[in-house]
Motif scaffolding. Structure first.
Motif, short mmCIF file in Angstrom:
data_model
loop_
_atom_site.label_atom_id
_atom_site.label_comp_id
_atom_site.label_asym_id
_atom_site.label_seq_id
_atom_site.Cartn_x
_atom_site.Cartn_y
_atom_site.Cartn_z
N VAL A 1 0.88 -1.17 0.00
CA VAL A 1 0.00 0.00 0.00
C VAL A 1 0.91 1.22 0.00
O VAL A 1 1.79 1.35 0.86
N VAL B 1 1.19 5.49 -0.31
CA VAL B 1 0.49 6.76 -0.14
C VAL B 1 1.44 7.88 -0.56
O VAL B 1 2.49 8.07 0.06
N VAL C 1 0.96 9.31 -9.26
CA VAL C 1 0.89 9.26 -7.79
C VAL C 1 1.16 10.66 -7.26
O VAL C 1 2.29 11.14 -7.30
N PHE D 1 -0.07 13.75 -4.10
CA PHE D 1 -0.25 13.85 -2.66
C PHE D 1 -1.49 13.07 -2.20
O PHE D 1 -2.59 13.32 -2.69
N MET D 2 -1.27 12.14 -1.29
CA MET D 2 -2.31 11.37 -0.61
C MET D 2 -3.06 10.39 -1.51
O MET D 2 -4.03 9.76 -1.07
N ASP D 3 -2.65 10.27 -2.77
CA ASP D 3 -3.21 9.18 -3.57
C ASP D 3 -2.81 7.86 -2.92
O ASP D 3 -1.68 7.70 -2.44
N VAL D 4 -3.74 6.91 -2.90
CA VAL D 4 -3.49 5.62 -2.24
C VAL D 4 -3.51 4.51 -3.30
O VAL D 4 -4.52 4.31 -3.97
N ILE D 5 -2.39 3.83 -3.41
CA ILE D 5 -2.23 2.76 -4.40
C ILE D 5 -2.15 1.43 -3.67
O ILE D 5 -1.39 1.28 -2.71
N TYR D 6 -2.93 0.48 -4.13
CA TYR D 6 -2.80 -0.90 -3.63
C TYR D 6 -2.23 -1.76 -4.75
O TYR D 6 -2.77 -1.78 -5.86
N LEU E 1 4.76 7.08 1.47
CA LEU E 1 4.70 6.07 2.51
C LEU E 1 4.47 4.73 1.84
O LEU E 1 3.68 4.62 0.89
#
Lengths: 176, 176
Positions: free
Chosen positions: A90, A92, A109, A111-116, A136
């Protein structure tokens, strides 16, 4: 800390474990994207597998949690290992702009985009801007080691125009 | 979604599980601190246990990871449950300014500050500014349910001046 396999998964030595306490604590953030009390591990490129990456361990190596939280920063022009593994990621976005290859797809990607990134999916994170690209990265504490892609897998990805433009495979010159 | 015990730990229904896919994916962030495709769960205050909190589930409820990543946002004047549990928390400040009670200590929580709350430690997160206070909260996927503090534990915390000023115990009027 040397790590021949991957830009994001190294063993942590016993002295590092001692440094990290399992008591409640705060790591205070600084505007230069460092944390008070957290060591910056700067990676050197090896075999063209990755470039311009630093890592900071923010939680999980001694704390009583089932995951590890790390902050990675990719310098302009830098990129992470092109790899696959059974465990998931994951990611961020925190700083700057990146792109991530996830299987046959390629996403921005910010700011604060969340990739799984699901198990077994080939992936690579690339700095896509003039500033450092920081994110992160969360992983299970118990996980397998990353594997590089085969030449056949890399060639298949290179046939995808969107991926071909950014992929950094360590095989010959970067595409694009 | 109703949750009588805590501001941060609710069961997720089967329809919610279906909504969340275990394939690689991106949740795109918006400047209003929402994510495309992620439902905002707004909590109502119950029994004074918490106030002005919303939650967004960013990873872990169906993905193949051993942790859950959630974004909580506390409105101005709001606060999370004052609670304890066996599992640990890792909190990362993202938006606005907060304060966190961690056992007998009280720390500011700003952008990207990383807080580790060790097992069994009473804790509460409070908005300390005029803007929404948002933070990422990481927990193990397998975890116990939170417990409220006893009256004796609350009274002991209230005797600590730094904590007394911000604690929201749901027992009578907030201190300070």
């Amino acid at each position: 800390m040397a790590c021949a396999q991957s830009s994001c998964d190294c063993d942590v030595g016993s002295s590092e474990m001692e440094r990290l306490r399992a008591e409640s604590r705060k790591y205070t953030f600084s505007p230069d994207f460092t944390w008070d009390g957290v060591r910056v591990e700067r990676y050197k490129s090896e075999n063209g597998g990755w470039s311009g990456i630093s890592r900071m361990i923010l939680a999980g190596y001694s704390e009583k949690v089932a995951f590890h939280l790390r902050y990675f920063e990719v310098a302009p022009g830098g990129y992470s290992s092109l790899e696959k593994h059974v465990h998931s990621h994951v990611v961020v976005g925190v700083r700057g702009k990146g792109r991530v290859i996830v299987g046959e797809e390629c996403w921005d990607v910010g700011f604060m985009d969340v990739i799984y990134i699901s198990p077994g999916t080939p992936h690579q994170l690339v700095n896509a801007g003039p500033e450092p690209f920081g994110f992160l990265c969360l992983v299970d504490a118990e996980r397998d080691r990353p594997s590089p892609l085969t030449s056949e897998e890399i060639e298949r990805l290179r046939r995808n125009p969107a991926i071909c433009r950014i992929i950094q495979s360590g095989l010959g010159e970067p595409a694009g």
